[in-house]
Every structure is written in structure tokens, then in C-alpha cells.
Design an enzyme around this catalytic site. Sequence first.
Site, mmCIF file in Angstrom:
data_model
loop_
_atom_site.group_PDB
_atom_site.id
_atom_site.type_symbol
_atom_site.label_atom_id
_atom_site.label_comp_id
_atom_site.label_asym_id
_atom_site.label_seq_id
_atom_site.Cartn_x
_atom_site.Cartn_y
_atom_site.Cartn_z
ATOM 1 N N ASP A 1 -8.006 -4.929 -0.829
ATOM 2 C CA ASP A 1 -8.393 -5.792 -1.949
ATOM 3 C C ASP A 1 -8.020 -7.256 -1.735
ATOM 4 O OD1 ASP A 1 -9.601 -3.906 -3.610
ATOM 5 O OD2 ASP A 1 -7.662 -3.174 -4.299
ATOM 6 N N HIS B 1 0.843 -1.189 0.000
ATOM 7 C CA HIS B 1 0.000 0.000 0.000
ATOM 8 C C HIS B 1 0.883 1.244 0.000
ATOM 9 C CE1 HIS B 1 -3.123 2.886 1.079
ATOM 10 N NE2 HIS B 1 -3.957 1.984 0.594
HETATM 11 C C1 ACO Z 1 -7.603 0.134 -3.233
HETATM 12 C C2 ACO Z 1 -6.204 0.142 -3.505
HETATM 13 O O1 ACO Z 1 -5.788 0.832 -4.401
HETATM 14 S S1 ACO Z 1 -5.196 -0.766 -2.514
HETATM 15 C C3 ACO Z 1 -3.861 -1.262 -3.585
HETATM 16 C C4 ACO Z 1 -4.291 -2.326 -4.527
HETATM 17 N N1 ACO Z 1 -3.194 -2.725 -5.417
HETATM 18 C C5 ACO Z 1 -2.585 -3.912 -5.348
HETATM 19 O O2 ACO Z 1 -2.887 -4.751 -4.519
HETATM 20 C C6 ACO Z 1 -1.526 -4.185 -6.387
HETATM 21 C C7 ACO Z 1 -0.239 -4.735 -5.766
HETATM 22 N N2 ACO Z 1 0.419 -3.707 -5.006
HETATM 23 C C8 ACO Z 1 1.138 -2.724 -5.611
HETATM 24 O O3 ACO Z 1 1.280 -2.666 -6.833
HETATM 25 C C9 ACO Z 1 1.758 -1.658 -4.731
HETATM 26 O O4 ACO Z 1 1.990 -2.181 -3.457
HETATM 27 C C10 ACO Z 1 0.907 -0.383 -4.635
HETATM 28 C C11 ACO Z 1 0.598 0.153 -6.032
HETATM 29 C C12 ACO Z 1 -0.400 -0.661 -3.919
HETATM 30 C C13 ACO Z 1 1.669 0.649 -3.853
HETATM 31 O O5 ACO Z 1 2.824 0.940 -4.583
HETATM 32 P P1 ACO Z 1 4.036 1.778 -3.973
HETATM 33 O O6 ACO Z 1 3.486 2.832 -3.104
HETATM 34 O O7 ACO Z 1 4.882 2.183 -5.101
HETATM 35 O O8 ACO Z 1 4.728 0.691 -3.075
HETATM 36 P P2 ACO Z 1 6.054 0.798 -2.213
HETATM 37 O O9 ACO Z 1 6.649 2.169 -2.279
HETATM 38 O O10 ACO Z 1 5.729 0.223 -0.871
HETATM 39 O O11 ACO Z 1 6.987 -0.242 -2.924
HETATM 40 C C14 ACO Z 1 7.571 0.008 -4.124
HETATM 41 C C15 ACO Z 1 8.345 -1.202 -4.622
HETATM 42 O O12 ACO Z 1 7.888 -2.435 -4.060
HETATM 43 C C16 ACO Z 1 7.303 -3.262 -5.048
HETATM 44 N N3 ACO Z 1 6.037 -3.776 -4.574
HETATM 45 C C17 ACO Z 1 5.096 -3.139 -3.827
HETATM 46 N N4 ACO Z 1 4.020 -3.925 -3.668
HETATM 47 C C18 ACO Z 1 4.278 -5.065 -4.327
HETATM 48 C C19 ACO Z 1 3.544 -6.241 -4.561
HETATM 49 N N5 ACO Z 1 2.315 -6.399 -4.084
HETATM 50 N N6 ACO Z 1 4.113 -7.223 -5.292
HETATM 51 C C20 ACO Z 1 5.353 -7.083 -5.792
HETATM 52 N N7 ACO Z 1 6.112 -5.972 -5.625
HETATM 53 C C21 ACO Z 1 5.564 -4.975 -4.907
HETATM 54 C C22 ACO Z 1 7.013 -2.293 -6.190
HETATM 55 O O13 ACO Z 1 6.950 -2.935 -7.441
HETATM 56 C C23 ACO Z 1 8.146 -1.330 -6.097
HETATM 57 O O14 ACO Z 1 9.321 -1.882 -6.635
HETATM 58 P P3 ACO Z 1 10.389 -0.944 -7.389
HETATM 59 O O15 ACO Z 1 10.778 0.113 -6.401
HETATM 60 O O16 ACO Z 1 11.464 -1.904 -7.739
HETATM 61 O O17 ACO Z 1 9.655 -0.396 -8.562
HETATM 62 O O1 OAA Z 2 -5.098 5.091 -0.809
HETATM 63 C C1 OAA Z 2 -4.687 4.462 -1.795
HETATM 64 O O2 OAA Z 2 -3.597 4.700 -2.354
HETATM 65 C C2 OAA Z 2 -5.481 3.361 -2.386
HETATM 66 C C3 OAA Z 2 -6.914 3.362 -2.021
HETATM 67 O O3 OAA Z 2 -7.731 4.039 -2.588
HETATM 68 C C4 OAA Z 2 -7.337 2.530 -0.930
HETATM 69 O O4 OAA Z 2 -6.510 1.863 -0.301
HETATM 70 O O5 OAA Z 2 -8.561 2.485 -0.650
#
Ligand code: ACO
Ligand code: OAA
Length: 443
Positions: free
Chosen positions: A386, A327
Site C-alpha cells: 500500500d 507487515h
Molecule cells: C494489504 C495490507 O493489508 S498491507 C498492510 C497495510 N497496513 C498498513 O500499512 C497500516 C500500518 N501498518 C500496521 O498497522 C502494521 O504494520 C500491520 C497491521 C500491517 C501489521 O501489524 P503487526 O503484524 O501487528 O505488526 P508487528 O507485529 O510487526 O508490529 C507490532 C507493533 O509494531 C507497531 N507497528 C507496526 N507497524 C507500524 C507502523 N506502520 N507504524 C507504527 N507502528 C507500527 C504496532 O503498532 C505494534 O506495536 P505494539 O506491539 O506496541 O502494539
Molecule cells: O497478508 C496480509 O496480512 C495483508 C495483505 O492482504 C497483503 O499484504 O496483501
Amino acid sequence: MSQGQSKYLERQISICKENDEISPRLYSEYGVNLGLRDPDGKGVLTGLTNISAVNGTKVISGKRVPCEGELWYRGYRIETLINSLGENEMGFGKIAYLLLMGELPSDEEQKTFTSAVRHYRKLPTNFVRDVIMKAPSSDIMNSMSRSILTLASYDSEAKNPSLQNNLRQCLQLIGQFPMLAVYAYHAHVFTNLDGSMYVHNPKSELSTAENFLMMLRPDQSFSTVEAKTLDTAMILHMEHGGGNNSTFTTRVVTSSGSDTYSTISAAMSSLKGPKHGGANIKVMNMMNDIRKNVKDFSDEDEIAYYLRKILSGEVLDHKGLIYGMGHAVYTLSDPREKIFKKYVKQLAKEKGRENDLLLYENIEKLAPELINEKRKVKKPVCANVDFYSGFVFNMLNIPIELYTPLFAVARIVGWSAHRMEELICTDKIIRPAYMSVMEKHEN
Ligand SMILES: CC(=O)SCCNC(=O)CCNC(=O)[C@H](O)C(C)(C)COP(=O)(O)OP(=O)(O)OC[C@H]1O[C@@H](n2cnc3c(N)ncnc32)[C@H](O)[C@@H]1OP(=O)(O)O
Ligand SMILES: O=C([O-])CC(=O)C(=O)O
């Protein structure tokens, strides 16, 4: 795509890549915060809000450290709000009022608000036939966006910028969203899956969750436990600060002076992305893939072996992501996931899905360390909202195509609150800067 087309595009992409390339070094050299996040991952401050608070870290002795996640709606903790509702009370309307108006409603205010939303729970004449049934798609988010934009043509006040009109449009869309989602799904089943088309009218005495289930099911039946579970899920999805991708999109588009329909349709486009709300569908696909490839759900080594393959991009969608994990704000935990888990445990027991639950729990336990192992950074990772939501929806027999739309049915409340706040407090177009690093071909 023909072979010729594919060859042409491949060649053009290599040209694009060569000309688009920007050295990652330049981002730190010019102090550009990639993804509007500072080097510690904290979001760049871009606004102020009264609507909610999302915390994943706290300052102790001057140092920012990870903490258990907190989510506040209008000054109340999400746990308090959920627990304040009666055992069988549906809270969608009450919490929507809180988020939109900024205070909890009195009984009288809640009654008036509920009847206002009920009043808007109808679509223009022949809208289902003329709009929703035209070119139905398995992508219900796209069908909904088309419907939202088309609703503007039926609104003689579509562009009236008054606050009253904007609030009316928001309430109308909040009322109409469940119909746009469910009817688009039935149109898809009828047209693309050789099934039957049902158009059950919403019932004024039912809540949003009850109507959603009633309109979805051919026999219109649902239990109170099912409706209460869905109602809770929707409250948990309603709002998440100004910085999440779809709400920020809402604020950006609102700031340009665009109308409600265009703004909400833009927010839908953002929400469906697999890194945002679209992750709930991705989690289900991932779990199905893991079930096929892991024999023993209690064997942590076998699960870890397969998760490493996902992270290396060798399997699944080759993106290297474990969906439902990580997250942008939360570190140690997402408070919504904790609440969800209570329901998951209860439902899994009732439905005989304990083995599935074991797999989920083992992934939740193993994934954070494996993600850190891959990215070579020690940063806490937790399951997000999620991760379990799809499992809950699945146990409620809600089809996968409706998972992200359900998120939208709830999050439109937060988008609306932020649109109103942007309109009331700020009259400034959002316009950040990009530093040009292009090569000039002339003086
Ligand atoms: C309602 C919502 O939006 S909740 C989020 C739903 N999304 C997901 O579940 C998708 C999987 N998760 C992700 O893609 C990410 O964790 C996000 C988009 C939610 C957050 O991303 P960021 O804020 O960039 O994460 P954070 O700064 O903690 O980590 C960044 C690094 O960890 C990696 N990382 C973070 N989460 C994951 C994951 N679930 N799987 C694999 N790698 C991950 C990123 O790819 C990134 O790598 P990089 O620096 O080599 O590019
Ligand atoms: O806050 C965020 O980046 C993603 C989001 O909408 C949630 O987690 O509900």
C-alpha cells in the site's frame, strides 16, 4: 451529536471500559495468541492452502530468520508471472484463471474463460438507477457492499450450494466489480460533489484494467501504458494467502455455509479497514499531511522529526501509525512493493513528480528505524504494497475514493479461489475458542 448525547455516551464508555478491561498479563498467562499471532509475530497455523505462499522468514541452521519477501501464486513466483507477460499484454484474466483453477490456461482455455467473465460483465436492468444511485456515499466500499448484497435478490440461484453455482457467482462478481466501483464513484460525484454522472458500458474487447479506466473517464480515453500499469497493479493485489484479514474472513464466513454474496460482502468490510486494504487511502492522506508540514523533502532530519510526531499520535489521525509501513508476514521486503517501485520511478519521471518520489523514498528509508525506536523492539519493518500503490493510482489520475475499491476489484479473485478451496476441501465450521475470564455473579 448533541451535547447531551455525547455526555451520555462518554459516561457509558467509561462503564464499558471498566467492565471490559482484561489485564494484558492474562494473555501470556493463559498462552493466548493475541491477533492469532505467536510471541514472535508468526501467525497461528489455521489451515492449508494450494493457492499461494507468502514468506517473510526462512529457517537457517534450525533458526527462523528474516529474509527478502516471497510471494508465490500456484507454484510460480510473482516476479516470474509478471515478467512472463508480453510488453502490452494484459494479464488479469490469465492470472485470475491460474489462481482459480490452479494451473495456467492454454490459449483455448484462456479464450473461453475471458468470454465467460465478459458475459458476466453486466448488471441487472435498472440496477444503476435503483441500487447504485440510491444514497451514494464517498465510501465506495460501502456502496459496493450494498450492491453485492442486493445482487443476491436478482439471483434466483443465490442460495444454491453446488460448486458450479458458486464458481458462476464468483466469476459473475469478478466481472461486475469494476462496474460496481466506478458507477458508485460517479454516482457520488453527481450527488455529493455537484459533478456529472457517467455510465459507460464495459466493452467486451477490453481487459479489466482497460474497462476500469474507460468507464472512469468522461471521454473514455486511456493509454496502453496506463492500462498496463493498472493491470500489473491488480495482479500484484490479487492474492495473499489464507491468513490475511479479508481472505480469512472469506474462509470463516464460507465455513458457516453462507452464500457467495454475503461472504464477499463480509470480505469487503474487512478489506476497507485502515490496517488492511484501507491503508492505501490512509497513505495518501498521510503524504498530503507530510507535504504540508515538511518544507524540504531532501532533509532527512526534518522528515524524521515529523514522522516521530506521527508515531507519538500527536498529529495526523492520532493512531500513531505510519501507513504503508509494516507487515504481518514480510520482514525485509514486500516483493510487490519492489515491482511497484519500478513503475513508480518511470511514471514519476514522466509526470515530473520526482520531488514527491524523493519524499516517499526518504520516508521508506527512515520509518523502519523510527518505528523500532518507538516500539522498543528490534524487528525488521518494510514498506508494504500500500505504500506506493496510491502514488501509482494518483499518477494514473484515479481518484482517491477508488483506491481501496481497486484493491477489491483485484482481491476478489483471491477471495473466490479461497472460497472454492474451502468448499472443496473442508466441511468444518471455523470456531476457535475464547477463554472466559468473567466474574460470575451467581453459582
Ligand atoms: C494489504 C495490507 O493489508 S498491507 C498492510 C497495510 N497496513 C498498513 O500499512 C497500516 C500500518 N501498518 C500496521 O498497522 C502494521 O504494520 C500491520 C497491521 C500491517 C501489521 O501489524 P503487526 O503484524 O501487528 O505488526 P508487528 O507485529 O510487526 O508490529 C507490532 C507493533 O509494531 C507497531 N507497528 C507496526 N507497524 C507500524 C507502523 N506502520 N507504524 C507504527 N507502528 C507500527 C504496532 O503498532 C505494534 O506495536 P505494539 O506491539 O506496541 O502494539
Ligand atoms: O497478508 C496480509 O496480512 C495483508 C495483505 O492482504 C497483503 O499484504 O496483501
